[in-house]
Design a protein around this motif. Structure first.
Motif, PDB file in Angstrom:
ATOM      1  N   ASN A   7      39.370  44.001  39.662  1.00  0.00           N
ATOM      2  CA  ASN A   7      38.628  42.951  38.975  1.00  0.00           C
ATOM      3  C   ASN A   7      38.967  41.632  39.659  1.00  0.00           C
ATOM      4  OD1 ASN A   7      39.133  40.727  36.654  1.00  0.00           O
ATOM      5  ND2 ASN A   7      37.315  41.924  36.190  1.00  0.00           N
ATOM      6  N   GLN A   8      37.947  40.838  39.966  1.00  0.00           N
ATOM      7  CA  GLN A   8      38.155  39.524  40.586  1.00  0.00           C
ATOM      8  C   GLN A   8      37.532  38.463  39.695  1.00  0.00           C
ATOM      9  OE1 GLN A   8      35.509  38.247  43.632  1.00  0.00           O
ATOM     10  NE2 GLN A   8      37.119  37.249  44.796  1.00  0.00           N
ATOM     11  N   GLU A  65      33.080  36.824  37.203  1.00  0.00           N
ATOM     12  CA  GLU A  65      33.960  37.992  37.179  1.00  0.00           C
ATOM     13  C   GLU A  65      33.256  39.137  37.889  1.00  0.00           C
ATOM     14  OE1 GLU A  65      36.799  40.309  33.978  1.00  0.00           O
ATOM     15  OE2 GLU A  65      35.660  38.532  33.367  1.00  0.00           O
ATOM     16  N   ASN A 100      33.526  43.284  39.490  1.00  0.00           N
ATOM     17  CA  ASN A 100      34.194  44.569  39.668  1.00  0.00           C
ATOM     18  C   ASN A 100      34.194  44.875  41.172  1.00  0.00           C
ATOM     19  OD1 ASN A 100      31.653  45.563  40.367  1.00  0.00           O
ATOM     20  ND2 ASN A 100      31.341  46.604  38.409  1.00  0.00           N
ATOM     21  N   THR A 119      52.877  40.462  41.286  1.00  0.00           N
ATOM     22  CA  THR A 119      51.899  39.416  41.577  1.00  0.00           C
ATOM     23  C   THR A 119      52.298  38.649  42.836  1.00  0.00           C
ATOM     24  OG1 THR A 119      51.361  39.167  39.237  1.00  0.00           O
ATOM     25  CG2 THR A 119      50.769  37.342  40.676  1.00  0.00           C
ATOM     26  N   GLU A 165      47.271  40.759  41.890  1.00  0.00           N
ATOM     27  CA  GLU A 165      48.143  41.684  41.172  1.00  0.00           C
ATOM     28  C   GLU A 165      47.968  43.063  41.799  1.00  0.00           C
ATOM     29  OE1 GLU A 165      47.755  41.522  36.896  1.00  0.00           O
ATOM     30  OE2 GLU A 165      47.496  39.330  36.981  1.00  0.00           O
ATOM     31  N   LYS A 219      43.855  43.157  40.422  1.00  0.00           N
ATOM     32  CA  LYS A 219      43.295  41.933  39.847  1.00  0.00           C
ATOM     33  C   LYS A 219      43.481  40.802  40.848  1.00  0.00           C
ATOM     34  CE  LYS A 219      42.792  39.439  35.637  1.00  0.00           C
ATOM     35  NZ  LYS A 219      42.790  39.556  34.223  1.00  0.00           N
ATOM     36  N   GLN A 220      42.440  39.980  40.974  1.00  0.00           N
ATOM     37  CA  GLN A 220      42.470  38.849  41.897  1.00  0.00           C
ATOM     38  C   GLN A 220      41.849  37.652  41.189  1.00  0.00           C
ATOM     39  OE1 GLN A 220      40.520  39.667  45.620  1.00  0.00           O
ATOM     40  NE2 GLN A 220      40.374  37.501  46.164  1.00  0.00           N
ATOM     41  N   ARG A 221      42.552  36.530  41.241  1.00  0.00           N
ATOM     42  CA  ARG A 221      42.032  35.287  40.675  1.00  0.00           C
ATOM     43  C   ARG A 221      41.989  34.238  41.774  1.00  0.00           C
ATOM     44  NH1 ARG A 221      45.763  37.238  37.521  1.00  0.00           N
ATOM     45  NH2 ARG A 221      47.296  35.581  37.799  1.00  0.00           N
TER      46      ARG A 221
END
Length: 133
Positions: free
Chosen positions: A34-35, A48, A50, A81, A114, A122-124
Motif C-alpha cells: 500500500n502506498q 492511496e 495498491n 521502517t 515499512e 507500506k510506503q508513505r
C-alpha cells in the motif's frame, strides 16, 4: 535486519532512478503493498495505491519524466521502517506548468518504507516540489 532493510530501500530507490517501472518493481513490493502519497504540487489530495496502482503510476510517470535521479541525503531505520531523505531531480518528457519538455524539476522527498520479509508492505511519500506552476 534494520541494516538489511536500509539496503533494500536504497536498492529500490536506485532501481527507480534507473528507470525500472511496472512489473520490474515486483521484486521490491509485497503483493499486499500500500502506498500513500500526501498532497503536493502534482497531487492535490491524498492518494492511496495498491500494488497494481503503484505499478500503473510508475508507467504513467515514465511518460512525463524521461530521466530521474535521487540523491539520498540520509537513511534512517527504526524497527521494520526505513526513512529516506532525498533530493529528486527529473527531466520532463512533456511540458508541465511553466516548464518545457527537457526542463528539469526538483523536489525534496521524505519516504517511509515499512518492510516485511524483505519486501515493502507500506510506503508513505511526502514530496515537496520546487514551484513549477
Amino acid at each position: 535486519m534494520e541494516n538489511k532493510n536500509v539496503e533494500l530501500a536504497i536498492e529500490f530507490i536506485k532501481a527507480v532512478s534507473d528507470g525500472k517501472i511496472g512489473e520490474e518493481l515486483n521484486n521490491f513490493y509485497d503483493e499486499s503493498a500500500n502506498q500513500i502519497e500526501y498532497p503536493n504540487l502534482l497531487t492535490k489530495k491524498i492518494v492511496e495505491r495498491n500494488l497494481d496502482a503503484i505499478k500503473d503510476a510508475s508507467i504513467k510517470g515514465k511518460q512525463v519524466i524521461s530521466i530521474q535521479n535521487y540523491e539520498i541525503i540520509k537513511a534512517y531505520s527504526c524497527g521494520n521502517t526505513v526513512i529516506i531523505e532525498a533530493i529528486w531531480t527529473g527531466r520532463l518528457a512533456i511540458p508541465l506548468g511553466k516548464l518545457k519538455a527537457g526542463d528539469e524539476m526538483k523536489a525534496y522527498f521524505a519516504q517511509f518504507f515499512e518492510f516485511r520479509d524483505g519486501k515493502i508492505v507500506k510506503q508513505r511519500n511526502y514530496d515537496c516540489f520546487e514551484n513549477f506552476l
